[in-house]
Design a protein around this motif. Structure first.
Motif, short mmCIF file in Angstrom:
data_model
loop_
_atom_site.label_atom_id
_atom_site.label_comp_id
_atom_site.label_asym_id
_atom_site.label_seq_id
_atom_site.Cartn_x
_atom_site.Cartn_y
_atom_site.Cartn_z
N ARG A 33 0.81 -1.23 0.00
CA ARG A 33 0.00 0.00 0.00
C ARG A 33 0.84 1.27 0.00
NH1 ARG A 33 -2.86 -3.44 3.51
NH2 ARG A 33 -1.96 -2.49 5.39
N ARG A 89 -2.90 -3.14 -6.60
CA ARG A 89 -2.90 -4.34 -5.75
C ARG A 89 -4.32 -4.86 -5.52
NH1 ARG A 89 -2.04 0.27 -3.37
NH2 ARG A 89 -3.46 0.94 -1.72
N ASP A 90 -5.31 -3.97 -5.37
CA ASP A 90 -6.68 -4.42 -5.12
C ASP A 90 -7.24 -5.14 -6.34
OD1 ASP A 90 -6.59 -3.34 -2.58
OD2 ASP A 90 -7.52 -1.44 -3.17
#
Length: 309
Positions: free
Chosen positions: A198, A207-208
């Motif tokens: 993050r 990343r999500d």
């Protein structure tokens, strides 16, 4: 099947470098070399790792990026000479780029040219749109799916991004019937899970979206580099379980910080209980650089002979 994972080799060569070559983001890296990397990361340690590969029963090696420091073309040539000493050959060594391999824009070109054989997809895994990534290489019961998050980013940053197109191809690969019954090993440079993913400066921007693909299509193991640490995270996968996300230290670090000392990991993949639909991770072995013996040994190996890998 035995798969070795190493990362962040930072193999340095300034042969032919000119002062003008540092009139860009490289001046930051150059300062870092003088203060840190030039003293702490040693090609001789990777040479010893290659020797360890060659005398061990390893079937495939995966290197998750940052094979160079400053993305000079001669650094890629320099690194290639070490890689070509791995007796398994490029068909059984998969190398993906890291942020240092794209320190400047031409780094991506140099990586593609000098390491083409090490990230060439299987002939039946060429994408219709002509894109290279993710690279899919099926080796026995293991399918290696290698992503690129390597980008030239602004000064003082080192973040990565997979991109919408590559994520779509990743989803297609993970769900492809040709990989049914195989252990899907996803390799990426930037950590895709945990607090470090993050980071706005060093993390993975999408990343999500990556986590959503894994949650939808599944995978058996995700490995990464970038942070030079032994990191353990998880991502949810179908069925309410989780896939392990594992980072590794630099493969060439030799300095006083024992937690960062050079390491690589060997994963054993094999058949599981009757009724299982895919092979599973049976065990893993950490190999750690021992500067006194100038070789890699099993973690916590006492003085004397090494435990065979």
């Amino acid at each position: 099947m035995r798969v070795a994972h190493c990362s962040d080799l930072h193999l340095l060569s300034l042969n032919g470098a000119r002062a003008l070559d540092f009139a860009n983001k490289r001046w930051i890296g150059g300062l870092n070399l003088l203060a840190n990397r030039g003293r702490h990361y040693h090609a001789a340690v990777f040479e010893a790792m290659v020797a360890d590969f060659n005398r061990s029963a390893i079937d495939h090696v995966v290197v998750t990026g940052d094979i160079t420091n400053l993305a000079f073309e001669d650094e890629f040539r320099f690194a290639r000479r070490y890689f070509d000493a791995i007796e398994l050959g490029p068909e059984h060594v998969t190398v993906l780029p890291g942020n240092h391999d794209a320190y400047v824009a031409r780094g991506a070109e140099y990586f593609a040219t000098h390491f083409d054989a090490y990230h060439r997809p299987d002939p039946d895994w060429l994408w219709p749109d002509g894109e290279r990534w993710p690279v899919v290489r099926v080796r026995g019961e293991v399918a290696i799916i290698a992503l690129s998050t390597s980008l030239t980013t602004p000064w003082f940053t080192a973040w990565g991004r997979i991109g919408e197109g590559q994520l779509g191809r990743l989803r297609a690969a993970l769900g492809d019937p040709r990989l049914a019954g195989r252990f899907r090993l996803v390799a990426i440079h930037h950590p895709p899970a945990g607090s470090r993913a993050r980071s706005k400066v060093r993390g993975l921007r999408d990343r999500d979206d990556f986590a959503a693909v894994i949650a939808e299509a599944g995978a058996e193991l995700v490995i990464h580099g970038h942070e030079h640490l032994d990191l353990h995270e998880e991502l949810p996968v179908p069925g309410g379980t989780a896939v392990a996300v594992r980072g590794i230290q630099s493969g060439t670090y030799e300095a006083g910080n024992l937690t960062r000392r050079a390491r690589y990991r060997i994963y054993d993949v094999g058949s599981t209980a009757p009724g299982a639909t895919r092979p599973a991770l049976i065990s893993d072995l950490l190999r750690v650089w021992d500067p006194e013996r100038a070789r890699f040994v099993a973690e916590d190996t006492p003085s004397g002979d090494d435990i065979a890998a």
